[in-house]
Design a protein around this motif. Structure first.
Motif, mmCIF file in Angstrom:
data_model
loop_
_atom_site.group_PDB
_atom_site.id
_atom_site.type_symbol
_atom_site.label_atom_id
_atom_site.label_comp_id
_atom_site.label_asym_id
_atom_site.label_seq_id
_atom_site.Cartn_x
_atom_site.Cartn_y
_atom_site.Cartn_z
ATOM 1 N N TYR A 21 0.837 -1.204 0.000
ATOM 2 C CA TYR A 21 0.000 0.000 0.000
ATOM 3 C C TYR A 21 0.872 1.255 0.000
ATOM 4 C CZ TYR A 21 -2.151 3.995 2.208
ATOM 5 O OH TYR A 21 -2.522 5.273 2.511
ATOM 6 N N VAL A 54 -9.272 13.925 11.447
ATOM 7 C CA VAL A 54 -9.103 13.908 12.901
ATOM 8 C C VAL A 54 -8.062 14.944 13.333
ATOM 9 C CG1 VAL A 54 -7.315 12.130 13.332
ATOM 10 C CG2 VAL A 54 -9.245 12.329 14.871
ATOM 11 N N GLU A 68 3.047 9.791 9.591
ATOM 12 C CA GLU A 68 2.430 9.411 8.306
ATOM 13 C C GLU A 68 3.511 8.806 7.414
ATOM 14 O OE1 GLU A 68 -0.728 9.191 6.865
ATOM 15 O OE2 GLU A 68 0.479 8.356 5.249
ATOM 16 N N ASP A 99 -5.065 5.227 13.475
ATOM 17 C CA ASP A 99 -5.957 4.914 12.357
ATOM 18 C C ASP A 99 -5.079 4.790 11.115
ATOM 19 O OD1 ASP A 99 -7.966 4.667 10.505
ATOM 20 O OD2 ASP A 99 -8.705 6.720 10.684
HETATM 21 C C1 LIG Z 1 -7.509 5.744 7.302
HETATM 22 S S1 LIG Z 1 -6.273 6.887 6.977
HETATM 23 C C2 LIG Z 1 -6.338 7.918 8.407
HETATM 24 C C3 LIG Z 1 -7.502 8.844 8.364
HETATM 25 C C4 LIG Z 1 -7.462 9.901 9.411
HETATM 26 N N1 LIG Z 1 -7.836 9.375 10.700
HETATM 27 C C5 LIG Z 1 -8.369 11.052 9.060
HETATM 28 O O1 LIG Z 1 -9.086 11.529 9.967
HETATM 29 O O2 LIG Z 1 -8.392 11.499 7.914
HETATM 30 C C6 LIG Z 1 -4.849 5.910 7.267
HETATM 31 C C7 LIG Z 1 -3.545 6.638 7.090
HETATM 32 O O3 LIG Z 1 -2.520 5.856 7.711
HETATM 33 C C8 LIG Z 1 -1.365 5.905 6.893
HETATM 34 N N2 LIG Z 1 -0.551 4.718 7.218
HETATM 35 C C9 LIG Z 1 -0.753 3.447 6.824
HETATM 36 N N3 LIG Z 1 0.151 2.636 7.374
HETATM 37 C C10 LIG Z 1 0.940 3.400 8.152
HETATM 38 C C11 LIG Z 1 2.041 3.110 8.996
HETATM 39 N N4 LIG Z 1 2.492 1.868 9.158
HETATM 40 N N5 LIG Z 1 2.625 4.135 9.651
HETATM 41 C C12 LIG Z 1 2.154 5.392 9.501
HETATM 42 N N6 LIG Z 1 1.110 5.721 8.714
HETATM 43 C C13 LIG Z 1 0.502 4.732 8.047
HETATM 44 C C14 LIG Z 1 -1.954 5.917 5.502
HETATM 45 O O4 LIG Z 1 -1.034 6.372 4.537
HETATM 46 C C15 LIG Z 1 -3.142 6.832 5.655
HETATM 47 O O5 LIG Z 1 -2.784 8.173 5.431
#
Ligand SMILES: C[S@@+](CC[C@H](N)C(=O)[O-])C[C@H]1O[C@@H](n2cnc3c(N)ncnc32)[C@H](O)[C@@H]1O
Length: 426
Positions: free
Chosen positions: A214, A268, A284, A331
């Motif tokens: 991803y 958030v 992030e 998240d």
């Molecule tokens: C569901 S979104 C978060 C949405 C956020 N809570 C909002 O209010 O918009 C998940 C995010 O986590 C990031 N992400 C995924 N895996 C990650 C990791 N291992 N470490 C840090 N960020 C990560 C993704 O790139 C994405 O931007």
């Protein structure tokens, strides 16, 4: 059917024999005839896994049959009304369900209407039977999670032994032998559907997406959603109310320190900013999300520090520096339940102030009510083991019918979101 040259009588069964055996087992289950089921499961049946046979027409397993037998004849207006169910039938069904579970019946096999035995129990209003299946699901999931952990440990041992012989990405490799036979999709931790049944197997959040894949994929970032290159929903605007309530529960007043893992659409983080935190750290990992954050000026917002990278790589550094937070939110996307458990049992413990609160987007199993209920209990037990209390608040989710257009799969089906608020135990 051709007979193999063997002395094993099972190999000589004809399809008709098998079908008669299946029908006999299903009939005994629907009649709640435990004595007969015991004989069929343990001695008389020629089938190797009698508790898990399936009717070819309905897809019913013995568990489905035992539960379906309680369904009352009812018209549309009384559907699911528990008071219309026969109490003594429910009691004998409960005994039968217990027996079948002891015999190894799979708790979440699907019938031809895409219902697990638990879905069926819930639809007809048989709450005691539903709870029995939920508990069986919790036991199975806890066991699978522990076994997966054991696998990871043995992998680690192997790696140590092979040190210097080259790297393999064991974290992301999962062979079919590692997986439980009955379940082949994941417990959804964050925002992705479990398509078939499953809350099991501790695999990835989205069966088709794993975290590193991803993070190197291209995203489409819009005002109302982020999709990955396969049209999986990474984040969607309809979650705003959940984000607002989470932010308010975690940061009740200005001047606190907050850590958010996963910026996504910044929803958030926007609500955290409204609470005027003294420090606002954001982790992030996706380059496109990081670029979008920069374009929107997140790097210059008051108190904001952006940590670029996966939380797995960033957080140990923060722990080493002695950083602590009043609030933490998690998240992410395309991570497994095992990742989440590692997050709270290894990182939150080092980063949360003694009186602090933390939360997470609770999307585990949200494409099926029974999976959602099972994973709430599984998480609760693991949180308890890690030293956290959790309070849940139910938030009704609006009808999302139109929302899924252009999105690969609806990752949210259940009616109520259960918002978790976690603290260290007293
Ligand atoms: C569901 S979104 C978060 C949405 C956020 N809570 C909002 O209010 O918009 C998940 C995010 O986590 C990031 N992400 C995924 N895996 C990650 C990791 N291992 N470490 C840090 N960020 C990560 C993704 O790139 C994405 O931007």
């Amino acid at each position: 059917m051709t007979d193999a040259a063997t002395n094993d009588p099972k190999i000589h069964l004809t399809e008709i024999d098998v079908d008669l055996d299946v029908q006999e087992i299903l009939l005994a289950a629907s009649q709640h005839d435990i004595a007969k089921l015991r004989r069929l499961c343990r001695t008389e049946s020629s089938l190797p896994d009698a508790a898990n046979v399936k009717d070819s027409e309905t897809g019913y397993t013995p568990l489905h049959a035992a539960i379906a037998a309680c369904e009352a004849d009812e018209d549309e207006t009384t559907k699911g009304d528990a008071s219309r169910l026969d109490e003594s039938l429910l009691n004998s069904a409960a005994e039968t369900v217990r027996f079948l579970l002891q015999e190894g019946a799979i708790w979440n096999d699907l019938d031809n209407k895409n219902e697990t035995p638990g879905c069926l129990a819930r639809r007809i209003g048989a709450s005691e039977l539903y709870e029995l299946i939920v508990d069986a699901g919790v036991r199975a999931e806890m066991l699978m999670n522990r076994l997966d952990e054991y696998d990871v440990l043995s992998d680690d041992d192997d790696e140590e032994a092979e040190e210097g012989e080259g790297d393999t990405d064991k974290e992301t490799e999962q062979t079919s032998e590692d997986k439980p036979a009955e379940d082949d999709s994941a417990p959804e931790l964050v925002e992705v559907t479990t398509e078939q049944t499953n809350a099991s197997d501790n695999a990835l959040v989205n069966p088709e997406v794993e975290n590193r894949g991803y993070l190197s994929s291209s995203l489409s970032i819009n005002n109302d959603r982020i999709l990955d290159s396969d049209q999986n929903g990474v984040m969607m605007r309809w979650e705003s109310d959940i984000m607002l309530k989470s932010a308010k529960a975690l940061l009740p007043r200005p001047g606190l320190k907050v850590l958010n893992i996963g910026h996504g659409m910044g929803i958030v983080d926007g609500f955290f900013q409204d609470q005027a935190p003294a420090e606002h750290h954001i982790v992030e990992a996706h380059p496109s999300v990081l670029a979008d954050m920069k374009a929107k000026g997140w790097d210059t917002k008051p108190g904001v520090t952006i940590h670029q990278g996966r939380w797995q790589d960033v957080l140990p550094g923060l722990v080493a520096e002695g950083a602590t937070f009043d609030a933490i939110y998690y998240d992410t996307f395309a991570e497994s339940y095992a990742d989440f458990r590692e997050f709270f049992s290894e990182q939150v413990i080092g980063l949360l102030e003694q009186e602090g609160k933390w939360g997470f987007f609770n999307g585990m199993g949200a494409d099926r009510q029974i999976s959602y209920d099972v994973y709430q209990k599984v998480a609760e037990m693991d949180l308890f083991e890690a030293g956290f209390d959790v309070e849940w608040e139910d938030i009704p989710v609006p009808k999302l019918e139109g929302e899924w257009e252009g999105v690969r799969r609806a990752y949210w089906v259940v009616d109520n979101y259960r918002l978790p608020l976690c603290r260290f135990m007293d």
